[in-house]
Design a protein around this motif. Sequence first.
Motif, short mmCIF file in Angstrom:
data_model
loop_
_atom_site.label_atom_id
_atom_site.label_comp_id
_atom_site.label_asym_id
_atom_site.label_seq_id
_atom_site.Cartn_x
_atom_site.Cartn_y
_atom_site.Cartn_z
N VAL A 11 0.67 8.76 -6.06
CA VAL A 11 -0.07 8.09 -4.99
C VAL A 11 0.73 6.87 -4.57
O VAL A 11 1.00 5.99 -5.40
CB VAL A 11 -1.48 7.67 -5.45
CG1 VAL A 11 -2.21 6.92 -4.34
CG2 VAL A 11 -2.28 8.88 -5.90
N ARG A 12 1.14 6.81 -3.32
CA ARG A 12 1.89 5.66 -2.83
C ARG A 12 0.94 4.49 -2.58
O ARG A 12 -0.10 4.66 -1.96
CB ARG A 12 2.62 6.00 -1.53
CG ARG A 12 3.66 7.09 -1.68
CD ARG A 12 4.44 7.25 -0.38
NE ARG A 12 3.56 7.42 0.76
CZ ARG A 12 3.05 8.59 1.12
NH1 ARG A 12 3.30 9.68 0.42
NH2 ARG A 12 2.27 8.67 2.18
N PHE A 13 1.31 3.32 -3.04
CA PHE A 13 0.52 2.11 -2.86
C PHE A 13 1.41 1.07 -2.21
O PHE A 13 2.43 0.68 -2.76
CB PHE A 13 -0.01 1.63 -4.20
CG PHE A 13 -0.75 0.32 -4.14
CD1 PHE A 13 -1.67 0.05 -3.14
CD2 PHE A 13 -0.54 -0.66 -5.11
CE1 PHE A 13 -2.35 -1.15 -3.09
CE2 PHE A 13 -1.22 -1.87 -5.06
CZ PHE A 13 -2.12 -2.11 -4.05
N HIS A 14 1.03 0.61 -1.02
CA HIS A 14 1.83 -0.32 -0.23
C HIS A 14 0.93 -1.47 0.20
O HIS A 14 -0.19 -1.23 0.66
CB HIS A 14 2.40 0.41 0.99
CG HIS A 14 3.11 -0.48 1.96
ND1 HIS A 14 3.06 -0.29 3.32
CD2 HIS A 14 3.89 -1.58 1.77
CE1 HIS A 14 3.78 -1.22 3.93
NE2 HIS A 14 4.28 -2.01 3.00
N TRP A 15 1.40 -2.71 0.05
CA TRP A 15 0.60 -3.86 0.46
C TRP A 15 1.47 -4.87 1.20
O TRP A 15 2.68 -4.92 1.04
CB TRP A 15 -0.06 -4.52 -0.76
CG TRP A 15 0.89 -5.15 -1.72
CD1 TRP A 15 1.31 -6.45 -1.75
CD2 TRP A 15 1.56 -4.51 -2.83
NE1 TRP A 15 2.18 -6.67 -2.78
CE2 TRP A 15 2.36 -5.49 -3.47
CE3 TRP A 15 1.57 -3.20 -3.33
CZ2 TRP A 15 3.13 -5.20 -4.58
CZ3 TRP A 15 2.36 -2.91 -4.43
CH2 TRP A 15 3.11 -3.90 -5.05
N VAL A 16 0.82 -5.67 2.02
CA VAL A 16 1.50 -6.70 2.82
C VAL A 16 0.71 -8.00 2.68
O VAL A 16 -0.52 -8.01 2.74
CB VAL A 16 1.59 -6.31 4.30
CG1 VAL A 16 2.09 -7.48 5.15
CG2 VAL A 16 2.52 -5.11 4.47
N ARG A 17 1.44 -9.09 2.47
CA ARG A 17 0.82 -10.41 2.39
C ARG A 17 0.85 -11.09 3.75
O ARG A 17 1.83 -10.96 4.49
CB ARG A 17 1.52 -11.27 1.34
CG ARG A 17 1.22 -10.85 -0.08
CD ARG A 17 1.73 -11.87 -1.10
NE ARG A 17 1.14 -11.64 -2.40
CZ ARG A 17 1.66 -10.85 -3.33
NH1 ARG A 17 2.79 -10.21 -3.08
NH2 ARG A 17 1.06 -10.69 -4.50
N ALA A 18 -0.22 -11.81 4.07
CA ALA A 18 -0.31 -12.47 5.36
C ALA A 18 0.79 -13.50 5.55
O ALA A 18 1.25 -13.73 6.67
CB ALA A 18 -1.69 -13.12 5.51
#
Length: 206
Positions: free
Chosen positions: A117-124
């Motif tokens: 499962v690919r998990f991708h996040w971005v910080r503001a």
Amino acid sequence: MKTGFLVAVAIATVCAGSPASAGLVTFDSSASASAGPLGDGATYAEAGLTFTSSLDDPNALYHWGTTQPQNADPDGATLFQNYLAEWGVDPRTGGGTFSLNSFDLADSYDEGASGPVRFHWVRAAGGGGQTTLSTDGLEGLQTFNVNLTGLSFFRLGAESVASFQMDNVRFRLDGVGVPEPSTWALMIAGFGGTGAMLRRRRTAPG
């Protein structure tokens, strides 16, 4: 049925600069005893988060009925994606950030299948990251603790038969909730001043 799943999460508008408020998405508002899967449209919103598919299809997002053996949360509901598709991200309206504590995953049919499962996040504030999670090969939900702060969005996705269903997204919205310590100090000082004024009034000569 293809069961790729990529979740885009957006946060509802709150006042920036205020303290955080804990939240939990259970998907139980769509729970039904009917035979599944049941369509939830292209978006699902709960507790300030909006899960959005770029596939404009009434059958893009699904949940299993509570009577279905594929449902990893038989007392409620989970969410999964019916088609392999690219997903857009709805940024948080008005800006601001949130913290993502954890979420639960199971394979989409709750058969104990294991897959990436690919998990991708971005910080503001800029930056982010990505990693690959894997369900544990057991039936039922598995908790993934990620403990990420200052996020603007995150995404999850799978493109294999061992896709997944999601439940219990635990997070904190920045900008609402219990006042910060400095705010509490000001409030207490205000209450103390009001109490002193009342005491002076009671002891003042008539």
